[in-house]
Write an enzyme that holds these catalytic residues in place. Structure first.
Site, PDB file in Angstrom:
ATOM      1  N   ASN A   1      -2.332  68.715 133.236  1.00 27.23           N
ATOM      2  CA  ASN A   1      -1.683  68.034 132.111  1.00 27.23           C
ATOM      3  C   ASN A   1      -0.325  67.467 132.505  1.00 27.23           C
ATOM      4  O   ASN A   1       0.033  66.349 132.117  1.00 27.23           O
ATOM      5  CB  ASN A   1      -1.528  68.994 130.929  1.00 27.23           C
ATOM      6  CG  ASN A   1      -2.836  69.250 130.206  1.00 27.23           C
ATOM      7  OD1 ASN A   1      -3.702  68.387 130.147  1.00 27.23           O
ATOM      8  ND2 ASN A   1      -2.978  70.447 129.646  1.00 27.23           N
TER       9      ASN A   1
ATOM     10  N   HIS B   1      -2.290  64.459 129.258  1.00 24.29           N
ATOM     11  CA  HIS B   1      -3.210  65.249 128.442  1.00 24.29           C
ATOM     12  C   HIS B   1      -4.579  64.593 128.317  1.00 24.29           C
ATOM     13  O   HIS B   1      -5.586  65.289 128.158  1.00 24.29           O
ATOM     14  CB  HIS B   1      -2.611  65.483 127.051  1.00 24.29           C
ATOM     15  CG  HIS B   1      -1.466  66.456 127.054  1.00 24.29           C
ATOM     16  ND1 HIS B   1      -1.654  67.823 127.072  1.00 24.29           N
ATOM     17  CD2 HIS B   1      -0.125  66.259 127.065  1.00 24.29           C
ATOM     18  CE1 HIS B   1      -0.472  68.429 127.072  1.00 24.29           C
ATOM     19  NE2 HIS B   1       0.473  67.507 127.077  1.00 24.29           N
TER      20      HIS B   1
ATOM     21  N   GLU C   1      -8.015  76.223 127.845  1.00 24.99           N
ATOM     22  CA  GLU C   1      -8.885  75.961 128.998  1.00 24.99           C
ATOM     23  C   GLU C   1      -9.796  77.150 129.276  1.00 24.99           C
ATOM     24  O   GLU C   1     -10.275  77.319 130.401  1.00 24.99           O
ATOM     25  CB  GLU C   1      -8.054  75.622 130.237  1.00 24.99           C
ATOM     26  CG  GLU C   1      -7.173  76.745 130.751  1.00 24.99           C
ATOM     27  CD  GLU C   1      -5.787  76.776 130.100  1.00 24.99           C
ATOM     28  OE1 GLU C   1      -4.910  77.453 130.654  1.00 24.99           O
ATOM     29  OE2 GLU C   1      -5.593  76.128 129.058  1.00 24.99           O
TER      30      GLU C   1
END
Length: 332
Positions: free
Chosen positions: A195, A200, A230
């Site tokens: 990220n 993102h 995640e």
């Protein structure tokens, strides 16, 4: 149209052609979001055709039955309840008025009783078919929306796999059925760096890539759900220890052989895993917590690996060495 051509009344034929044009206009308005005007002009033109046909052909021909289709469409429309009741009342009042005073005002049926009875039966049959068809369409739309709502309630919007609620419910079902199962808790290593370095949107693409590959590597009866940013939880029904380990190895191998492509760049993502079996604890939450602790052990031990044993307490063995654990999980 064939019926109006058969009775040889040009006014009805022309009026029917006009109704076809009005319906095409209503379809166009509906597609552009003008729902109420589309409904009103469509139903008004149909009602006018019914009244004029009754006035020219007389009573008891069967055209009055089509008024029930108009009433049905009002009831299932998107109009406010107050307007539905008002329009329904107006329609019923006009229906009674046309039966009492309007039908037969301009003419009577002149093609004989057998033909009149045949046309009456035909109109009754067509009305029944149309109402059945509309009801079936309403049912299909309702079922489709219900399935969509259920899917939205149980699916993760980003990856398409089960969300936390859904995967936990399936694990709870297996637990109450007393069926053996294995839980595999998975975390993408160094995902924050993805990220931070790529944005993102790239992180979302990586998560979708991981979810797709994991699904492809699982058995038909296995389930996967996204339980965190995640983190994924995989439910393996009836899986023994060695079978669960083999599945975990296949998952890591699948991801290693198919790195995620971000434009011209290829990004290799590794996985840390924690495995637990249903018989290892006395409650489902404890089985999940055990997999979670083993996942953190895998990350603490260098990531890109699976821990399938230990983790029952903070005094655990990892690769033959004693790991006493941090004082708080935040340090992991």
């Amino acid at each position: 149209m064939p019926i109006f051509l058969w009775v040889d009344i040009p006014v009805l034929t022309a009026l029917n052609l006009l109704c076809i044009g009005v319906n095409l206009l209503a379809i166009g308005l509906h597609r552009h979001g003008w729902l109420v005007p589309a409904l009103l002009i469509k139903l008004t033109s149909a009602f006018v055709l019914i009244v004029v046909a009754g006035m020219l052909l007389g009573n008891d021909i069967g055209f009055e039955y089509y008024s029930f289709i108009i009433l049905f469409e009002i009831v299932i429309s998107d109009l406010h309840r107050r307007y539905k009741m008002m329009l329904s009342g107006v329609l019923l009042g006009m229906f009674l008025a046309m039966l009492q005073w309007l039908f037969g005002l301009w003419g009577e049926w002149s093609l004989g009783e057998p033909a009149r009875e045949m046309l009456h039966a035909f109109n009754l049959m067509v009305t029944f078919i149309l109402i059945t068809f509309i009801a079936l369409q309403v049912y299909i739309v309702t079922e489709t929306n219900e399935r969509r709502f259920l899917s939205d309630a149980y699916r993760d919007s980003l990856t398409g796999v089960f969300n936390r609620r859904a995967i936990i419910e399936r694990a709870d079902t297996l637990w109450h059925q007393e069926r053996p199962f294995a839980l595999l808790l998975i975390d993408a290593d160094h995902f924050k760096q993805v990220n931070d370095n790529y944005g993102h949107s790239a992180g979302d693409k990586v998560l979708r890539h991981i979810a797709q590959l994991l699904q492809q590597a699982l058995r038909d009866r296995d389930c996967i759900g996204r339980v965190g940013g995640e983190e994924f939880l995989i439910l393996l029904p009836d899986a023994r220890f060695d079978e669960a380990v083999g599945i975990a190895s296949r998952l890591r191998e699948q991801l290693a052989n198919h790195p995620c492509r971000l434009g011209r760049q290829t990004l290799t993502v590794t996985l840390s895993m924690g495995l637990s079996l249903s018989h290892e604890e006395q409650a489902l939450d404890d089985v999940i917590d055990l997999a979670d602790r083993r996942l953190y052990l895998a990350k603490f031990s260098g990531r890109d690996q699976m821990i399938a044993e230990g983790g029952e307490s903070f005094g655990i063995m990892v690769r033959g060495e004693v790991f006493t654990g941090p004082e708080s999980t935040d340090e992991l």
